[in-house]
Design a protein around this motif. Structure first.
Motif, PDB file in Angstrom:
ATOM      1  N   VAL A  71      23.539 -50.681 -28.822  1.00  0.00           N
ATOM      2  CA  VAL A  71      23.352 -50.773 -30.297  1.00  0.00           C
ATOM      3  C   VAL A  71      21.975 -51.010 -30.498  1.00  0.00           C
ATOM      4  CG1 VAL A  71      24.195 -52.473 -32.161  1.00  0.00           C
ATOM      5  CG2 VAL A  71      25.722 -52.298 -29.879  1.00  0.00           C
ATOM      6  N   THR A  72      21.496 -50.165 -31.497  1.00  0.00           N
ATOM      7  CA  THR A  72      20.073 -50.246 -31.695  1.00  0.00           C
ATOM      8  C   THR A  72      20.116 -50.193 -33.456  1.00  0.00           C
ATOM      9  OG1 THR A  72      19.990 -47.827 -31.993  1.00  0.00           O
ATOM     10  CG2 THR A  72      19.426 -48.763 -29.913  1.00  0.00           C
ATOM     11  N   SER A  73      18.646 -50.476 -33.783  1.00  0.00           N
ATOM     12  CA  SER A  73      18.476 -50.917 -35.097  1.00  0.00           C
ATOM     13  C   SER A  73      19.299 -52.177 -35.620  1.00  0.00           C
ATOM     14  CB  SER A  73      18.799 -49.747 -36.025  1.00  0.00           C
ATOM     15  OG  SER A  73      18.464 -50.110 -37.452  1.00  0.00           O
ATOM     16  N   ASN A 129      29.218 -47.563 -35.949  1.00  0.00           N
ATOM     17  CA  ASN A 129      28.292 -46.505 -35.885  1.00  0.00           C
ATOM     18  C   ASN A 129      27.906 -46.189 -37.473  1.00  0.00           C
ATOM     19  OD1 ASN A 129      25.895 -44.924 -35.095  1.00  0.00           O
ATOM     20  ND2 ASN A 129      27.277 -42.923 -35.506  1.00  0.00           N
ATOM     21  N   GLY A 130      26.617 -46.428 -37.967  1.00  0.00           N
ATOM     22  CA  GLY A 130      26.346 -46.416 -39.433  1.00  0.00           C
ATOM     23  C   GLY A 130      26.756 -47.191 -40.410  1.00  0.00           C
ATOM     24  N   THR A 137      21.095 -50.372 -40.681  1.00  0.00           N
ATOM     25  CA  THR A 137      21.986 -49.601 -40.391  1.00  0.00           C
ATOM     26  C   THR A 137      22.155 -49.406 -38.860  1.00  0.00           C
ATOM     27  OG1 THR A 137      21.686 -48.175 -42.241  1.00  0.00           O
ATOM     28  CG2 THR A 137      22.978 -47.294 -40.890  1.00  0.00           C
ATOM     29  N   LEU A 138      23.361 -49.824 -38.321  1.00  0.00           N
ATOM     30  CA  LEU A 138      23.382 -49.915 -36.916  1.00  0.00           C
ATOM     31  C   LEU A 138      23.618 -48.312 -36.537  1.00  0.00           C
ATOM     32  CD1 LEU A 138      26.144 -52.488 -36.457  1.00  0.00           C
ATOM     33  CD2 LEU A 138      23.450 -52.820 -36.254  1.00  0.00           C
ATOM     34  N   ASN A 139      23.192 -48.192 -35.162  1.00  0.00           N
ATOM     35  CA  ASN A 139      23.226 -47.049 -34.499  1.00  0.00           C
ATOM     36  C   ASN A 139      23.920 -47.426 -33.102  1.00  0.00           C
ATOM     37  OD1 ASN A 139      22.872 -44.709 -33.255  1.00  0.00           O
ATOM     38  ND2 ASN A 139      20.858 -44.533 -32.948  1.00  0.00           N
ATOM     39  N   ARG A 141      25.889 -46.110 -29.739  1.00  0.00           N
ATOM     40  CA  ARG A 141      26.279 -45.192 -28.771  1.00  0.00           C
ATOM     41  C   ARG A 141      26.787 -45.418 -27.398  1.00  0.00           C
ATOM     42  NH1 ARG A 141      26.318 -41.931 -32.823  1.00  0.00           N
ATOM     43  NH2 ARG A 141      24.592 -41.019 -33.630  1.00  0.00           N
TER      44      ARG A 141
END
Length: 145
Positions: A71-73, A129-130, A137-139, A141
């Motif tokens: 999880v980024t951002s 996601n999003g 805003t979560l990214n 993957r």
């Protein structure tokens, strides 16, 4: 400088009476390695007995095959409990790791969320996601672990 056939240490003053260890013969190179765990003997990790479950990854030597999301951002104030609560609505979260700066202790903007079930992780990734969280805003993957 011309070679005289003498080794450099042979010509050093004060070393005339020192006995040099024998050179290893080529036939000794094929000899079996000494037994692991002998007294005062260093055993390289590649030759150590691994039956005891020795591992750097997890206690007991078990490989970590949990389905994990990267999880980024995320904000630097995000805590493990925040993510556990956020992703826990999809199913059982096995663990959460938030990357932190060692000196300041603030988050670096990424985290890993591990699930016990891959289908739950897939559903969480698709839904999160999003998504907006904490003004970002979560990214989300799959982690490459």
């Amino acid at each position: 400088m011309a070679s005289t056939g003498r080794r450099r240490w042979d010509s050093l003053a004060g070393l005339d009476n020192i006995e040099m260890p024998p050179l290893v013969a080529d036939s000794d190179a094929d000899a079996p390695a000494p037994a692991a765990g002998g007294p005062n003997k260093y055993v390289p990790p590649s030759m150590r007995n691994r039956d005891s479950g020795e591992s750097m990854s997890r206690p007991g030597g078990l490989r970590d095959d949990l389905p994990t999301l990267r999880v980024t951002s995320i904000s630097e104030d995000t805590q493990e409990n925040n993510l556990r609560e956020l992703f826990g609505s999809f199913g059982r979260v096995a663990r959460v790791y938030v990357g932190r700066d060692r000196d300041a202790g603030v988050g670096k903007g990424f985290a890993f969320v591990g699930f016990e079930d891959r289908a739950v992780a897939q559903r969480a990734m698709e839904n999160m996601n999003g998504r907006d969280h904490d003004s970002l805003t979560l990214n989300v993957r799959w982690s490459c672990t």
